[in-house]
Design a protein around this motif. Structure first.
Motif, PDB file in Angstrom:
ATOM      1  N   ILE A 105     -93.841 -20.747 -31.002  1.00  0.00           N
ATOM      2  CA  ILE A 105     -93.911 -22.078 -30.420  1.00  0.00           C
ATOM      3  C   ILE A 105     -92.558 -22.752 -30.608  1.00  0.00           C
ATOM      4  O   ILE A 105     -91.900 -22.589 -31.640  1.00  0.00           O
ATOM      5  CB  ILE A 105     -95.040 -22.908 -31.075  1.00  0.00           C
ATOM      6  CG1 ILE A 105     -95.160 -24.277 -30.420  1.00  0.00           C
ATOM      7  CG2 ILE A 105     -94.869 -23.013 -32.573  1.00  0.00           C
ATOM      8  CD1 ILE A 105     -96.380 -25.062 -30.897  1.00  0.00           C
ATOM      9  N   GLY A 106     -92.132 -23.508 -29.599  1.00  0.00           N
ATOM     10  CA  GLY A 106     -90.867 -24.189 -29.770  1.00  0.00           C
ATOM     11  C   GLY A 106     -90.424 -24.987 -28.559  1.00  0.00           C
ATOM     12  O   GLY A 106     -90.939 -24.830 -27.454  1.00  0.00           O
ATOM     13  N   GLY A 107     -89.446 -25.871 -28.807  1.00  0.00           N
ATOM     14  CA  GLY A 107     -88.696 -26.494 -27.737  1.00  0.00           C
ATOM     15  C   GLY A 107     -87.599 -25.536 -27.326  1.00  0.00           C
ATOM     16  O   GLY A 107     -87.763 -24.317 -27.409  1.00  0.00           O
ATOM     17  N   ALA A 146     -90.023  -7.480 -20.834  1.00  0.00           N
ATOM     18  CA  ALA A 146     -90.757  -6.945 -19.681  1.00  0.00           C
ATOM     19  C   ALA A 146     -92.191  -7.451 -19.596  1.00  0.00           C
ATOM     20  O   ALA A 146     -92.700  -7.714 -18.501  1.00  0.00           O
ATOM     21  CB  ALA A 146     -90.743  -5.425 -19.735  1.00  0.00           C
ATOM     22  N   ASP A 147     -92.883  -7.579 -20.724  1.00  0.00           N
ATOM     23  CA  ASP A 147     -94.300  -7.949 -20.691  1.00  0.00           C
ATOM     24  C   ASP A 147     -94.553  -9.276 -21.397  1.00  0.00           C
ATOM     25  O   ASP A 147     -95.640  -9.512 -21.937  1.00  0.00           O
ATOM     26  CB  ASP A 147     -95.168  -6.847 -21.301  1.00  0.00           C
ATOM     27  CG  ASP A 147     -94.770  -6.498 -22.735  1.00  0.00           C
ATOM     28  OD1 ASP A 147     -93.679  -6.912 -23.171  1.00  0.00           O
ATOM     29  OD2 ASP A 147     -95.555  -5.816 -23.417  1.00  0.00           O
ATOM     30  N   LEU A 148     -93.560 -10.160 -21.363  1.00  0.00           N
ATOM     31  CA  LEU A 148     -93.688 -11.458 -22.031  1.00  0.00           C
ATOM     32  C   LEU A 148     -94.637 -12.383 -21.274  1.00  0.00           C
ATOM     33  O   LEU A 148     -94.565 -12.505 -20.052  1.00  0.00           O
ATOM     34  CB  LEU A 148     -92.311 -12.120 -22.144  1.00  0.00           C
ATOM     35  CG  LEU A 148     -92.280 -13.531 -22.745  1.00  0.00           C
ATOM     36  CD1 LEU A 148     -92.739 -13.507 -24.195  1.00  0.00           C
ATOM     37  CD2 LEU A 148     -90.884 -14.121 -22.629  1.00  0.00           C
ATOM     38  N   MET A 149     -95.515 -13.049 -22.020  1.00  0.00           N
ATOM     39  CA  MET A 149     -96.352 -14.110 -21.472  1.00  0.00           C
ATOM     40  C   MET A 149     -95.805 -15.450 -21.954  1.00  0.00           C
ATOM     41  O   MET A 149     -95.341 -15.562 -23.089  1.00  0.00           O
ATOM     42  CB  MET A 149     -97.807 -13.963 -21.939  1.00  0.00           C
ATOM     43  CG  MET A 149     -98.474 -12.673 -21.497  1.00  0.00           C
ATOM     44  SD  MET A 149    -100.188 -12.551 -22.077  1.00  0.00           S
ATOM     45  CE  MET A 149     -99.924 -12.166 -23.818  1.00  0.00           C
ATOM     46  N   MET A 150     -95.861 -16.462 -21.095  1.00  0.00           N
ATOM     47  CA  MET A 150     -95.416 -17.803 -21.485  1.00  0.00           C
ATOM     48  C   MET A 150     -96.426 -18.827 -20.980  1.00  0.00           C
ATOM     49  O   MET A 150     -97.093 -18.619 -19.972  1.00  0.00           O
ATOM     50  CB  MET A 150     -94.034 -18.134 -20.906  1.00  0.00           C
ATOM     51  CG  MET A 150     -92.910 -17.246 -21.393  1.00  0.00           C
ATOM     52  SD  MET A 150     -91.273 -17.843 -20.884  1.00  0.00           S
ATOM     53  CE  MET A 150     -91.010 -19.123 -22.117  1.00  0.00           C
ATOM     54  N   ILE A 151     -96.516 -19.938 -21.704  1.00  0.00           N
ATOM     55  CA  ILE A 151     -97.317 -21.064 -21.251  1.00  0.00           C
ATOM     56  C   ILE A 151     -96.537 -22.333 -21.567  1.00  0.00           C
ATOM     57  O   ILE A 151     -95.856 -22.424 -22.596  1.00  0.00           O
ATOM     58  CB  ILE A 151     -98.713 -21.086 -21.934  1.00  0.00           C
ATOM     59  CG1 ILE A 151     -99.599 -22.163 -21.318  1.00  0.00           C
ATOM     60  CG2 ILE A 151     -98.607 -21.244 -23.444  1.00  0.00           C
ATOM     61  CD1 ILE A 151    -101.056 -22.096 -21.786  1.00  0.00           C
ATOM     62  N   LEU A 152     -96.588 -23.284 -20.648  1.00  0.00           N
ATOM     63  CA  LEU A 152     -95.863 -24.536 -20.836  1.00  0.00           C
ATOM     64  C   LEU A 152     -96.541 -25.367 -21.910  1.00  0.00           C
ATOM     65  O   LEU A 152     -97.745 -25.596 -21.872  1.00  0.00           O
ATOM     66  CB  LEU A 152     -95.812 -25.311 -19.521  1.00  0.00           C
ATOM     67  CG  LEU A 152     -95.019 -26.605 -19.543  1.00  0.00           C
ATOM     68  CD1 LEU A 152     -93.544 -26.346 -19.806  1.00  0.00           C
ATOM     69  CD2 LEU A 152     -95.198 -27.367 -18.239  1.00  0.00           C
ATOM     70  N   TRP A 153     -95.771 -25.810 -22.867  1.00  0.00           N
ATOM     71  CA  TRP A 153     -96.281 -26.642 -23.950  1.00  0.00           C
ATOM     72  C   TRP A 153     -96.362 -28.086 -23.461  1.00  0.00           C
ATOM     73  O   TRP A 153     -95.552 -28.934 -23.807  1.00  0.00           O
ATOM     74  CB  TRP A 153     -95.368 -26.501 -25.165  1.00  0.00           C
ATOM     75  CG  TRP A 153     -95.877 -27.146 -26.405  1.00  0.00           C
ATOM     76  CD1 TRP A 153     -97.101 -27.672 -26.627  1.00  0.00           C
ATOM     77  CD2 TRP A 153     -95.143 -27.334 -27.622  1.00  0.00           C
ATOM     78  NE1 TRP A 153     -97.216 -28.179 -27.897  1.00  0.00           N
ATOM     79  CE2 TRP A 153     -96.013 -27.987 -28.528  1.00  0.00           C
ATOM     80  CE3 TRP A 153     -93.866 -27.015 -28.030  1.00  0.00           C
ATOM     81  CZ2 TRP A 153     -95.611 -28.331 -29.819  1.00  0.00           C
ATOM     82  CZ3 TRP A 153     -93.467 -27.349 -29.309  1.00  0.00           C
ATOM     83  CH2 TRP A 153     -94.328 -27.999 -30.192  1.00  0.00           C
TER      84      TRP A 153
END
Length: 420
Positions: A105-107, A146-153
Motif C-alpha cells: 500500500i502506498g502513495g 507481468a502479472d501485477l494487479m493494482m487497485i486505486l486507493w
C-alpha cells in the motif's frame, strides 16, 4: 489440487505513517482466511506493532543499515535504498516458499518501492498494489510486472474512512483469493513466446502456435498494444522462455515516435540480454498507435489512419521515421547474447498495408526495407522473403529457422509426451 488452508500474505507498507490502514488490512486478510506477514518499510519512525520483517531487516537486505539510509541525502534516495532491500527480502521469502502472495500500500513513494518488489517476485505468485496512482501515466510501462494487479486507493491517506476501507477490504479479499486459486506456470514443456496483434492485422500465430505445440512446446502469445509487450519483456528478463518469436514490433515504433501506446525503452532488449534466442520480424512497425478517443494527433493528421475501435487507432509513419525505426531495431538486436534471426517480408508487414487497404504506402515500405537491409549486421541472420508477413511463406521461413536451431541445440527440444 488441494485447497490452500491459510495463504501467507506478505503485507508491505510504512508502519510509522499508515499503521491504521495496515492493521485494518491485516484484519481483513485474517477474516478472508489468510495469515499476514508484515514488512515495515518505514525509515524515520517505528510502527505501533511488531512486524515480522522490520525496517532493520529491510535495510540489511540492501546490505546497509537504517541509519545509513536515513542519512543518505533525501527521501528519494532513502526510499530507493529501502526498495532494494524490500525487493531482495521479498524475493528471498518467495524462493524459500515462505509466502503465497504479496500486497503493498502506498502513495507515490510506497508505489515506487512496491513496483520493484513486484518485479522481484516470480510469475504466478499473486502480487497486488493498492496505490493512489494506480493506472496513472506516472507509472512507466517498464516498471510493471507481468502479472501485477493494482487497485486505486480511493479516499486514501490520513486514516481510515468508509471509502478507504471499502477499497482496502476488496484488495485484501482479492489477494487472499488469488493466493488460494493461483496455479503456478507449468515447467513440463519449454515455453515459446510469440508477439502479435489481433487476427485482422497479423495472423501468423494461427498457424505457428499449433505447429509449435505439435513440436512439444507451450506457446504464449502476447498482444502488443503496450502492456502485452511489457509482460513479454518482464518474463523474458527473468529467463522465462526457451525462445522468443518477436514478430510484432509496433511497440518499438510507438516508443520511438512518442506514442503513449508503448512498452518502454527496453522493448526488444530483454530476451537478448537474458541469452534467449530470438526470431524477429517487423510486424506492424509502420503503424503509430494512439488513443482513438483523443483524435488524430496533429503530427499525424496528414497520414492515412485506421480506427480499430473506440480505444485504439493507428496512422502510418513516413519514410524517414521508418528508416529511423529500422536502425533502432538493428541496434537493439546487435546487443543480444544469443542467436538472432531477422525475417524481412518485403511484400508487406501488416494486413492494412496491402494494396487497396487504408494504410498502403509502398514507397515508405520500400524505404524501410532498404534501411533494414543496410542496418542488419552479422551475427544477426537476415532472411529476406518476397512475400507478405501474413503468408504461408513467412510461416514456413520462421518454422524452418526454429527447427534448424532445435537441431543445433540452440533451442531445447520440445516434449511431445508430458507426465500426468
Amino acid at each position: 489440487m488441494p485447497e490452500m488452508t491459510q495463504p501467507r500474505i506478505l503485507l508491505i507498507g510504512t508502519g510509522d505513517t499508515k499503521a491504521d490502514e495496515l492493521l485494518f488490512m491485516s484484519e481483513c486478510i485474517a477474516r478472508a482466511g489468510g495469515r499476514t506477514i508484515m514488512m515495515d518499510i518505514s525509515v524515520l519512525g517505528d510502527p505501533p506493532y511488531r512486524p515480522a520483517h522490520d525496517k532493520h531487516a529491510v535495510a540489511a537486505a540492501a546490505q546497509t543499515t537504517i541509519e545509513a539510509i536515513a542519512s543518505s541525502g533525501d527521501e528519494n534516495s532513502a526510499m530507493s535504498l529501502m526498495a532494494v532491500g524490500a525487493a531482495n527480502l521479498a524475493r528471498a521469502l518467495a524462493e524459500r516458499d515462505a509466502i503465497d502472495g504479496a500486497i503493498a500500500i502506498g502513495g507515490t513513494m510506497g508505489t515506487d518501492l512496491a513496483l520493484d518488489v513486484a518485479q522481484a517476485l516470480p510469475l504466478g505468485l499473486p502480487k497486488l498494489i493498492v496505490s493512489t496512482v494506480a493506472f496513472s501515466h506516472l507509472i512507466p510501462p517498464e516498471r510493471v510486472a507481468a502479472d501485477l494487479m493494482m487497485i486505486l486507493w480511493a479516499g486514501g491517506l490520513y486514516g481510515l474512512n468508509g471509502t478507504c476501507t471499502a477499497v482496502l477490504s476488496q484488495a485484501c479479499g482479492a489477494i487472499v483469493g488469488a493466493a488460494r486459486s493461483a496455479i503456478r506456470p507449468r515447467k513440463d514443456r519449454p515455453v515459446v513466446a510469440i508477439t502479435s496483434l489481433g487476427k485482422s492485422c497479423l495472423h501468423y500465430m494461427v498457424e505457428l502456435k499449433p505447429q509449435l505445440e505439435r513440436r512439444g512446446y507451450e506457446v504464449v502469445v502476447f498482444h502488443t498494444t503496450g502492456m502485452g509487450g511489457r509482460a513479454m519483456e518482464s518474463i523474458a528478463a527473468q529467463g522465462g522462455f526457451a525462445a522468443v518469436l518477436d514478430l510484432s514490433l509496433q511497440e518499438v515504433a510507438n516508443q520511438l515516435t512518442g506514442s503513449v501506446v508503448n512498452s518502454g525503452a527496453d522493448r526488444l532488449e530483454n530476451a537478448g540480454r537474458a541469452g534467449i534466442p530470438q526470431i524477429v520480424a517487423p510486424g506492424a512497425i509502420d503503424m503509430v498507435d494512439f488513443p482513438a478517443w483523443l483524435g488524430v494527433p496533429n503530427e499525424l493528421s496528414d497520414r492515412p489512419f485506421h480506427a480499430h475501435n473506440r480505444l485504439l487507432a493507428s496512422a502510418t509513419s513516413g519514410s524517414t521515421d521508418r528508416q529511423r525505426i529500422a536502425r533502432a531495431i538493428a541496434e537493439k538486436l546487435s546487443q543480444a547474447n544469443a542467436p538472432v534471426a531477422f525475417v524481412l517480408p518485403t511484400g508487406g508487414i501488416q494486413q492494412w498495408d496491402r494494396e487497396g487497404e487504408t494504410l498502403h504506402d509502398p514507397d515508405a515500405l520500400a524505404a524501410f526495407v532498404e534501411a533494414m537491409r543496410s542496418a542488419i549486421r552479422a551475427p544477426v541472420e537476415l532472411h529476406e522473403i518476397k512475400d507478405h508477413i501474413n503468408s504461408a511463406a513467412f510461416n514456413e521461413t520462421v518454422l524452418g529457422i526454429f527447427d534448424r536451431w532445435v537441431a543445433a541445440g540452440i533451442v531445447p527440444r520440445g516434449r511431445t509426451t508430458v507426465a500426468a
